[in-house]
Scaffold this active site. Sequence first.
Site, PDB file in Angstrom:
ATOM      1  N   HIS A 131      -5.738 -13.116  31.324  1.00 26.28           N
ATOM      2  CA  HIS A 131      -6.533 -12.865  30.118  1.00 26.28           C
ATOM      3  C   HIS A 131      -7.261 -11.533  30.329  1.00 26.28           C
ATOM      4  O   HIS A 131      -7.583 -11.173  31.462  1.00 26.28           O
ATOM      5  CB  HIS A 131      -7.548 -14.011  29.997  1.00 26.28           C
ATOM      6  N   GLN A 211      -9.242 -22.208  31.592  1.00 24.71           N
ATOM      7  CA  GLN A 211      -8.328 -23.177  30.968  1.00 24.71           C
ATOM      8  C   GLN A 211      -8.044 -24.378  31.868  1.00 24.71           C
ATOM      9  O   GLN A 211      -7.341 -25.289  31.440  1.00 24.71           O
ATOM     10  CB  GLN A 211      -6.996 -22.495  30.588  1.00 24.71           C
ATOM     11  N   CYS A 374      -5.608 -12.279  23.706  1.00 25.57           N
ATOM     12  CA  CYS A 374      -6.298 -11.468  24.728  1.00 25.57           C
ATOM     13  C   CYS A 374      -5.446 -11.326  25.981  1.00 25.57           C
ATOM     14  O   CYS A 374      -5.947 -11.404  27.108  1.00 25.57           O
ATOM     15  CB  CYS A 374      -7.661 -12.053  25.093  1.00 25.57           C
TER      16      CYS A 374
HETATM   17  N1  PMP Z   1      -9.840 -16.527  30.841  1.00 23.96           N
HETATM   18  C1  PMP Z   1      -9.000 -17.346  30.185  1.00 23.96           C
HETATM   19  C2  PMP Z   1      -7.771 -17.833  30.889  1.00 23.96           C
HETATM   20  C3  PMP Z   1      -9.278 -17.706  28.883  1.00 23.96           C
HETATM   21  O1  PMP Z   1      -8.436 -18.506  28.220  1.00 23.96           O
HETATM   22  C4  PMP Z   1     -10.454 -17.231  28.268  1.00 23.96           C
HETATM   23  C5  PMP Z   1     -10.797 -17.590  26.838  1.00 23.96           C
HETATM   24  N2  PMP Z   1      -9.742 -17.505  25.934  1.00 23.96           N
HETATM   25  C6  PMP Z   1     -11.298 -16.413  28.992  1.00 23.96           C
HETATM   26  C7  PMP Z   1     -10.958 -16.086  30.281  1.00 23.96           C
HETATM   27  C8  PMP Z   1     -12.560 -15.862  28.412  1.00 23.96           C
HETATM   28  O2  PMP Z   1     -13.469 -16.882  28.133  1.00 23.96           O
HETATM   29  P1  PMP Z   1     -14.803 -16.560  27.314  1.00 23.96           P
HETATM   30  O3  PMP Z   1     -14.366 -15.868  26.063  1.00 23.96           O
HETATM   31  O4  PMP Z   1     -15.380 -17.915  27.054  1.00 23.96           O
HETATM   32  O5  PMP Z   1     -15.649 -15.708  28.165  1.00 23.96           O
END
Ligand code: PMP
Length: 418
Positions: A131, A211, A374
């Site tokens: 991500h 996740q 993302c």
């Molecule tokens: N890492 C992973 C694997 C995610 O799925 C996400 C959220 N989609 C994030 C990081 C970021 O999380 P947050 O937006 O709650 O900071």
Amino acid sequence: MTTNRYAETAPDVESIRADFPILRTQVNDSPLVYLDNAATTQKPRPVIEALTRYYETYNANIHRGLHTLSEQATAEYESARDRTAAFINAAQSHEVIFTKGTTDAINLVARAWGDSNVTSGDEIILTEIEHHSNLVPWQMLAHRRGEQLRFIPTDPEGHVDLVEFEKMLGKRTRIVAITHMSNVLGVITPVAELIRIAHANGIPVLVDAAQSVPHMRVDVQELDADFVAFSGHKMLGPTGIGILYGKESILNAMDPFIGGGSMIRVVELHESSWAGLPERFEGGTPNIAGAIGLGAAVDYINQIGINNITAHEMSLTDYALQQLHDLDSVRIFGPPDTANRGGVISFAVGEIHPHDIGTLLDTDGIAVRAGHHCAQPLMRKLEVPATVRASIYLYNTTDEIAQLVASISRAKEFFDGA
Ligand code: PMP
């Protein structure tokens, strides 16, 4: 039509659903089918009530006031930390730092640990399936400190190559930062093995558990992870609260990232000394309500049992994969069966743009995500601009998966006829 091989026994999904007021919402004249849990999850009544109770009966700032409400707020905030620490089996509560979320937690490490441990010519090891939260902070560190980012090769389903990984480790490797479960492919990475190999080479490991922690048992001591980051809102808790777990020895050796109130011991005009853990990394008034809400979310998950949640999700994932597989036009990304994966299912439907599929599913009240999630480098690797992603949680049902599949079929017919 293939049937669900798993009995929907534990947990009792109907009584769980009754705890989630939003699940009674109608969307476009259909009952909401919420399958966007990898983005954020819905909140059960005990979490909503914990927030209301805080604001209605003991709202106060923590750690400062000597008055009754402040003491109660402090006790509840710290109790939420204790329960969250127990949930991931941290050896000590003060190894659990409250952050805004996973992104904030990883940025904290990239700043507070990275700036003093990484120099020009060093290497940081990531994967191509990360991500943006576990990529961009390290790129920013690279711009500040001049280190190189290296990426463990992954196969098209997202499995990391452990042999190549071991070869990549060298004298200049400073940290390995890797996702535990991909938010696109659903693949579970072998973090225990990666950590074992990295530690054999004296290298710490950060696990992006955004996740995984909400969906499967994660024991930070068993994994021997050095840092673990996750978000409250993806595990039934409020937004704006998350966790950075760090081993005490590593956190103690780190300078703070955010300077201000609460994180100091003594402040002079030109110098300050730092508070101990966890305050050192929680400068300013924290998200008190969010932490209390997260504590309630942890209690809720514990009451159902994380292993029961995993079993339920795997049952639905197995069913969804079978059903989607049976649709000729659907291409599933990530592992084709439930071995080594969680309930995040990305797919494409023929040549139809994922956004169009997402919009048509929405007309049936089905909430999925369509986009790059993302993970733009991963989209490039998969050679697609975007995917449709359905992601499962404890309140989803077999019937909802069947509705998803039927709606995809209708969308396909609609575009074929267009
Ligand atoms: N890492 C992973 C694997 C995610 O799925 C996400 C959220 N989609 C994030 C990081 C970021 O999380 P947050 O937006 O709650 O900071």
